[in-house]
Scaffold this motif. Structure first.
Motif, PDB file in Angstrom:
ATOM      1  N   SER A  42      29.769 -25.879  14.025  1.00  0.00           N
ATOM      2  CA  SER A  42      30.128 -24.469  13.932  1.00  0.00           C
ATOM      3  C   SER A  42      31.188 -24.112  14.961  1.00  0.00           C
ATOM      4  N   ARG A  43      31.844 -23.003  14.712  1.00  0.00           N
ATOM      5  CA  ARG A  43      32.860 -22.489  15.633  1.00  0.00           C
ATOM      6  C   ARG A  43      32.719 -20.979  15.736  1.00  0.00           C
ATOM      7  N   ALA A  44      33.082 -20.421  16.878  1.00  0.00           N
ATOM      8  CA  ALA A  44      33.008 -18.979  17.066  1.00  0.00           C
ATOM      9  C   ALA A  44      34.122 -18.302  16.280  1.00  0.00           C
ATOM     10  N   VAL A  45      33.774 -17.303  15.469  1.00  0.00           N
ATOM     11  CA  VAL A  45      34.773 -16.599  14.669  1.00  0.00           C
ATOM     12  C   VAL A  45      34.841 -15.117  14.999  1.00  0.00           C
ATOM     13  N   ALA A  46      33.835 -14.588  15.689  1.00  0.00           N
ATOM     14  CA  ALA A  46      33.844 -13.173  16.045  1.00  0.00           C
ATOM     15  C   ALA A  46      33.022 -12.961  17.318  1.00  0.00           C
ATOM     16  N   HIS A  47      33.504 -12.061  18.157  1.00  0.00           N
ATOM     17  CA  HIS A  47      32.820 -11.699  19.393  1.00  0.00           C
ATOM     18  C   HIS A  47      32.289 -10.279  19.205  1.00  0.00           C
ATOM     19  N   VAL A  48      30.977 -10.119  19.386  1.00  0.00           N
ATOM     20  CA  VAL A  48      30.298  -8.898  18.956  1.00  0.00           C
ATOM     21  C   VAL A  48      29.794  -8.102  20.156  1.00  0.00           C
ATOM     22  N   GLU A  49      30.042  -6.789  20.113  1.00  0.00           N
ATOM     23  CA  GLU A  49      29.453  -5.914  21.114  1.00  0.00           C
ATOM     24  C   GLU A  49      29.266  -4.510  20.538  1.00  0.00           C
ATOM     25  N   ARG A  50      28.350  -3.787  21.145  1.00  0.00           N
ATOM     26  CA  ARG A  50      28.102  -2.415  20.728  1.00  0.00           C
ATOM     27  C   ARG A  50      29.338  -1.554  20.984  1.00  0.00           C
ATOM     28  N   ARG A  64      19.698   4.883  17.990  1.00  0.00           N
ATOM     29  CA  ARG A  64      19.274   3.702  17.240  1.00  0.00           C
ATOM     30  C   ARG A  64      17.825   3.812  16.777  1.00  0.00           C
ATOM     31  N   LYS A  65      17.026   4.680  17.403  1.00  0.00           N
ATOM     32  CA  LYS A  65      15.643   4.861  16.967  1.00  0.00           C
ATOM     33  C   LYS A  65      15.573   5.383  15.539  1.00  0.00           C
ATOM     34  N   ASP A  66      16.600   6.110  15.120  1.00  0.00           N
ATOM     35  CA  ASP A  66      16.646   6.650  13.762  1.00  0.00           C
ATOM     36  C   ASP A  66      17.402   5.741  12.794  1.00  0.00           C
ATOM     37  N   GLY A  67      17.849   4.575  13.287  1.00  0.00           N
ATOM     38  CA  GLY A  67      18.544   3.632  12.415  1.00  0.00           C
ATOM     39  C   GLY A  67      20.037   3.569  12.634  1.00  0.00           C
ATOM     40  N   THR A  68      20.573   4.350  13.557  1.00  0.00           N
ATOM     41  CA  THR A  68      22.010   4.342  13.806  1.00  0.00           C
ATOM     42  C   THR A  68      22.419   3.059  14.521  1.00  0.00           C
ATOM     43  N   ARG A  69      23.502   2.453  14.056  1.00  0.00           N
ATOM     44  CA  ARG A  69      24.056   1.267  14.682  1.00  0.00           C
ATOM     45  C   ARG A  69      25.579   1.390  14.715  1.00  0.00           C
ATOM     46  N   SER A  70      26.204   0.764  15.703  1.00  0.00           N
ATOM     47  CA  SER A  70      27.667   0.764  15.800  1.00  0.00           C
ATOM     48  C   SER A  70      28.087  -0.422  16.656  1.00  0.00           C
ATOM     49  N   PHE A  71      28.902  -1.315  16.075  1.00  0.00           N
ATOM     50  CA  PHE A  71      29.388  -2.445  16.866  1.00  0.00           C
ATOM     51  C   PHE A  71      30.725  -2.930  16.332  1.00  0.00           C
ATOM     52  N   VAL A  72      31.379  -3.724  17.178  1.00  0.00           N
ATOM     53  CA  VAL A  72      32.724  -4.236  16.888  1.00  0.00           C
ATOM     54  C   VAL A  72      32.679  -5.748  16.790  1.00  0.00           C
ATOM     55  N   LEU A  83      38.582  -7.365  14.485  1.00  0.00           N
ATOM     56  CA  LEU A  83      38.428  -7.912  13.137  1.00  0.00           C
ATOM     57  C   LEU A  83      37.775  -6.905  12.203  1.00  0.00           C
ATOM     58  N   ALA A  84      36.735  -6.276  12.695  1.00  0.00           N
ATOM     59  CA  ALA A  84      35.981  -5.337  11.864  1.00  0.00           C
ATOM     60  C   ALA A  84      35.132  -4.454  12.766  1.00  0.00           C
ATOM     61  N   THR A  85      34.728  -3.324  12.209  1.00  0.00           N
ATOM     62  CA  THR A  85      33.858  -2.391  12.915  1.00  0.00           C
ATOM     63  C   THR A  85      32.756  -1.938  11.969  1.00  0.00           C
ATOM     64  N   ARG A 207      33.947 -11.571   6.999  1.00  0.00           N
ATOM     65  CA  ARG A 207      33.774 -10.501   7.993  1.00  0.00           C
ATOM     66  C   ARG A 207      32.559  -9.642   7.645  1.00  0.00           C
ATOM     67  N   LEU A 208      32.357  -9.412   6.344  1.00  0.00           N
ATOM     68  CA  LEU A 208      31.189  -8.659   5.904  1.00  0.00           C
ATOM     69  C   LEU A 208      29.916  -9.442   6.204  1.00  0.00           C
ATOM     70  N   ALA A 209      29.942 -10.739   5.941  1.00  0.00           N
ATOM     71  CA  ALA A 209      28.780 -11.586   6.216  1.00  0.00           C
ATOM     72  C   ALA A 209      28.501 -11.668   7.712  1.00  0.00           C
ATOM     73  N   ALA A 210      29.556 -11.705   8.529  1.00  0.00           N
ATOM     74  CA  ALA A 210      29.379 -11.745   9.981  1.00  0.00           C
ATOM     75  C   ALA A 210      28.751 -10.445  10.475  1.00  0.00           C
ATOM     76  N   ALA A 211      29.215  -9.317   9.935  1.00  0.00           N
ATOM     77  CA  ALA A 211      28.626  -8.032  10.301  1.00  0.00           C
ATOM     78  C   ALA A 211      27.168  -7.959   9.879  1.00  0.00           C
ATOM     79  N   LEU A 212      26.842  -8.540   8.715  1.00  0.00           N
ATOM     80  CA  LEU A 212      25.464  -8.563   8.248  1.00  0.00           C
ATOM     81  C   LEU A 212      24.582  -9.399   9.165  1.00  0.00           C
ATOM     82  N   ALA A 213      25.109 -10.543   9.614  1.00  0.00           N
ATOM     83  CA  ALA A 213      24.355 -11.405  10.526  1.00  0.00           C
ATOM     84  C   ALA A 213      24.013 -10.670  11.814  1.00  0.00           C
ATOM     85  N   ALA A 214      24.953  -9.841  12.294  1.00  0.00           N
ATOM     86  CA  ALA A 214      24.706  -9.074  13.510  1.00  0.00           C
ATOM     87  C   ALA A 214      23.781  -7.900  13.248  1.00  0.00           C
ATOM     88  N   LEU A 215      23.958  -7.223  12.109  1.00  0.00           N
ATOM     89  CA  LEU A 215      23.155  -6.035  11.815  1.00  0.00           C
ATOM     90  C   LEU A 215      21.686  -6.377  11.604  1.00  0.00           C
TER      91      LEU A 215
END
Length: 232
Positions: A42-50, A64-72, A83-85, A207-215
């Motif tokens: 594997s290789r790193a393709v995205a660096h994730v943070e809130r 976030r207690k109500d389900g809100t999420r936000s990351f880059v 890459l994506a937000t 990018r959508l799959a990467a966001a899903l993996a993080a979410l």
């Protein structure tokens, strides 16, 4: 061919932090790795943070207690290229809608999470929609394993109490595997053993799959370790 994405934590580099000096931006703490096939390197393709709202970490944790999420998803650890937000379009009464937008603000896709017992079923329902592609729906865990888990729930409670008193023991987590179906096709799958998102369809935007993996990992169970709930 199936590709595999996984969110991983990045150990802090004390030497780099010390060299950067006080007041410097903290390094990105998580990456999404991509393997072109199961078992391959594997290789790193995205660096994730809130992405914190006005009010900083306390405001994020409250929301976030109500389900809100936000990351880059950054292309590099220096945060030079976005890459994506992922942003929350709405979150109320157990139903949360998230949008994934590209580096230019274009809509890549949408996630809808409907919490179990929120009115549409006994299991948490995840809907993934990529722009111009069929909608995919997945449910958290298989019904059979949920029945088994609930039958053993009294035992799990006893183990949990014992763990708190003695510092030992291990409570079994509820079923977490998710298989997304779009008609007869299975484009995506979350495998809970290794916290991996497997992409089976070539049309899925990575990018959508990467966001899903993080979410998905932000919704770890009460004995899990959501990566986005840190107070620092």
């Amino acid at each position: 061919m199936t590709s595999v994405l996984r969110l991983k934590s990045v150990p802090p580099d004390k030497k780099s932090e010390k060299a950067a000096g006080p007041g410097a931006a903290r390094p990105v703490g998580h990456v999404v790795s991509l393997a072109d096939a199961p078992g391959s390197t594997s290789r790193a393709v995205a660096h994730v943070e809130r992405e914190l709202p006005p009010g900083g970490i306390p405001a994020y944790l409250a929301a976030r207690k109500d389900g809100t999420r936000s990351f880059v998803l950054w292309a590099d650890p220096e945060r030079r290229s976005r890459l994506a937000t992922l942003v929350t379009a709405s979150a109320a009464e157990g139903v949360s809608v998230y949008q994934v937008r590209g580096g230019q603000g274009e809509l890549i896709g949408t996630f809808v999470r409907e919490k179990a017992l929120s009115g549409k079923g006994l299991r948490t329902r995840w809907t993934v929609t990529q722009t111009g592609c069929p909608e995919a729906v997945g449910y958290k865990g298989r019904i059979f394993w949920w029945y088994v888990w609930w039958l053993l729930f009294p035992v799990q409670v006893a183990i949990g109490v014992g763990s708190l008193l003695s510092g030992g023991g291990d409570v079994a987590r509820g079923p977490r595997r998710i298989v997304w179906r779009a008609g007869r096709e299975v484009p995506l799958e979350f495998r809970s053993d290794d916290d991996e998102v497997h992409v089976h369809a070539t049309w899925v935007d990575w990018r959508l799959a990467a966001a899903l993996a993080a979410l998905v990992r932000t919704f770890d169970s009460w004995i899990g370790t959501p990566w986005d709930d840190s107070r620092t």
